[in-house]
Design an enzyme around this catalytic site. Structure first.
Site, mmCIF file in Angstrom:
data_model
loop_
_atom_site.group_PDB
_atom_site.id
_atom_site.type_symbol
_atom_site.label_atom_id
_atom_site.label_comp_id
_atom_site.label_asym_id
_atom_site.label_seq_id
_atom_site.Cartn_x
_atom_site.Cartn_y
_atom_site.Cartn_z
ATOM 1 C CD GLU A 38 -18.969 -27.688 11.809
ATOM 2 O OE1 GLU A 38 -19.573 -28.529 11.839
ATOM 3 O OE2 GLU A 38 -17.682 -27.664 11.624
ATOM 4 C CB CYS A 48 -21.995 -30.607 11.687
ATOM 5 S SG CYS A 48 -21.136 -31.056 10.341
ATOM 6 N N GLY A 74 -22.163 -23.208 23.408
ATOM 7 C CA GLY A 74 -20.482 -23.429 23.895
ATOM 8 C C GLY A 74 -19.582 -22.756 23.159
ATOM 9 N N GLY A 82 -18.968 -27.794 17.669
ATOM 10 C CA GLY A 82 -19.772 -27.966 18.660
ATOM 11 C C GLY A 82 -21.183 -26.909 18.807
ATOM 12 C CB SER A 83 -23.645 -26.565 21.515
ATOM 13 O OG SER A 83 -22.961 -25.909 22.231
#
Length: 509
Positions: A245, A282, A225, A221-222
């Site tokens: 990741e 991504c 986060g 994710g980000s």
């Protein structure tokens, strides 16, 4: 206080479709983790484990039509893309089943006593055991391959670890359906359904990382986060491994010779890669170093033509759409940032692809242009025009860690003439996968694959794709001078399980 409902939302309209669950309370997270912890013994038999993984793959394929219909309604990724992703997910489950059957991942090493060594070697036997319950945080952009039945779950189950998945809010209905498929597959082999837990809600995700029975976590994710969860994992009374990741710019270097040789092919290839999946991969190439001059101009023209012919698309949710529109508006306001094809809002619910150009000199030093060195999720890339090799090197030296780094070389450079090897060496510290004359979108599920990179691409040196992803959920244990009768079967001299191993220094297969 009543638990908040979890709704399935159509990103094409922004409207709620149906309620599919409720957000989990702290007590419900605790129950899911304890249920997973209680059944870890059910995964001890590798034969049962691999059969479970194969049944899970077959179950996904059998339920394909309904799963893809729900996935498309919640993500707008389209049946063609989702069909391919489901096939990849089933293949990945079967690939891990094969790894479990082979047994090399256990890394068995046996040393008999040797009193002649300095210092003397006692009887030592080493292999790897599962960590325990794994918390899996689903990704938004791959609702099959990086979600409930995705790579983190498949590799954890293959390692012998039950999982509790924190569902992504962009596809909650699909998450429920896939969890049911996995639980049915488990039941076929006598494994309790607690082996795959599922919880919804932001607070549930926080409670999950803090739970004392959670032994490790996987996240896609980000940066924001992921870093918050990473810090929480490290701040626990007993810290746990966190394999996250988080974000990647995926730089590309185009040499002057390559641009002169095939500007049109590189420009159109770049357009296809940076708009694939509406730029929500991504490994999207987000920063491309292109030479100034005629050769580079030809590449930019080809990119302009190809991107101009690309339709607007729907992002995974309206929050991402708002962030994209705001992000590109902020970038285009910087001096000397041009926009041959302006990205932004394509309609009430869509976004249009585009790209920026900027002189490399603007990125060589810290300042406002650092914004261009941050990932912008969606169909946009930054073309950096460099005057010479020194400018290109200066920009590369400022980049954070990435999942991928790419170089496009001419035929002569690829054959060993010029700076090809030097550029590869320059890119290697930046990324976990280095490509030559290709595009990074598309991550093959293969034994040699590495999907990870220096921070902030990932928080560890491991991969989340490929066979070695299983290593994240294991730890080594060595037994010293343990009687043969007390040893696990994996470590007995006679090798009753027929495992690959290193026996007194000799590799046996």
């Amino acid at each position: 206080m009543a638990a908040a409902p979890v709704w399935s939302v159509d990103p094409r309209t922004g409207k709620q479709r149906e309620q599919v669950a409720v957000e989990a309370t702290a007590l419900e997270v605790d129950a899911a983790v304890r249920a997973a912890h209680a059944v870890r013994g059910a995964l001890a038999d590798r034969t049962v484990r691999s059969a479970f993984l194969r049944s899970a793959a077959a179950g996904l394929e059998a339920a394909k039509d309904g799963l893809i219909e729900t996935a498309d309604a919640e993500t707008a990724l389209g049946p063609v893309r989702l069909t391919g992703e489901l096939a990849r997910t089933a293949y990945q489950l079967r690939a891990f089943a094969g790894i479990v059957d082979e047994g090399a991942f256990l890394d068995v090493v046996i040393n008999h006593p040797d009193d002649t060594a300095t210092p003397p070697i006692p009887d030592l036997r080493r292999y790897k055991v599962p960590l325990g319950v794994v918390a899996v945080y689903s990704a938004s952009n791959f609702p099959f391959a990086f979600s409930v039945a995705g790579g983190d779950t498949a590799s954890a189950l293959a390692a012998g670890c039950p999982v509790v998945v924190k569902a992504h809010p962009d596809h909650p209905g699909l998450s429920e359906l896939v969890a049911k498929v996995l639980r049915r597959a488990a039941a076929e082999h006598g494994i309790p359904e607690g082996v795959v837990g599922l919880v919804h809600g932001f607070e549930a995700g926080v409670e999950l990382i803090k739970h004392p029975l959670v032994a490790a976590a996987g996240f896609t994710g980000s940066v924001r986060g992921g870093r918050a969860l990473f810090d929480a994992a490290a701040a626990r009374p007993v810290p746990i491994p966190f394999h996250g990741e988080l974000g990647s710019l995926n730089p590309v270097v185009v040499t002057e010779a390559a641009a002169a040789e095939r500007a049109e092919a590189i420009g159109s290839g770049l357009a296809g890669s940076m708009t694939l999946g509406v730029g929500q991969f991504c490994v999207k190439p987000g920063l491309v170093l292109v030479p100034s001059g005629a050769a580079g101009d030809g590449l930019v023209k080809a990119l302009t033509d190809a991107v101009s012919d690309t339709d607007a698309g729907v992002l995974l949710d309206h929050r991402m759409r708002d962030n994209f529109v705001a992000g590109v508006a902020e970038r285009v306001q910087l001096p000397e940032v041009d926009s041959p094809v302006t990205p932004g809002a394509g309609g009430e619910h869509t976004v249009s692809p585009g790209f920026f150009t900027v002189p490399a000199s603007r990125l060589a030093e810290q300042g406002a242009y650092d914004l261009l060195l941050e990932e912008c999720f969606g169909p946009v890339t930054v073309v950096v025009r460099y005057e010479d090799e020194g400018e290109a090197t200066a920009v590369l030296s400022r980049l954070p860690g990435n999942l991928t780094a790419t170089v496009h070389l001419s035929a002569e450079e690829a054959a060993g003439e010029g700076r090809g090897a030097e550029i590869l060496a320059e890119l290697t510290p930046l990324a976990g996968r280095v490509l030559v004359n290709a595009w990074p979108t598309g991550v093959a599920v293969a034994p040699a694959q590495h999907h990870g990179g220096p921070y902030p691409a990932t928080t560890s040196t491991s991969t989340s794709v490929g066979g070695t992803a299983i290593e994240r959920w294991l730890r080594p244990v060595a037994y010293q001078n343990a009687p043969e009768a007390l040893l696990p079967a994996e470590l007995k001299d006679g090798n009753p399980l027929g495992l690959p191993r290193r026996f007194n220094g000799v590799l046996e297969r």
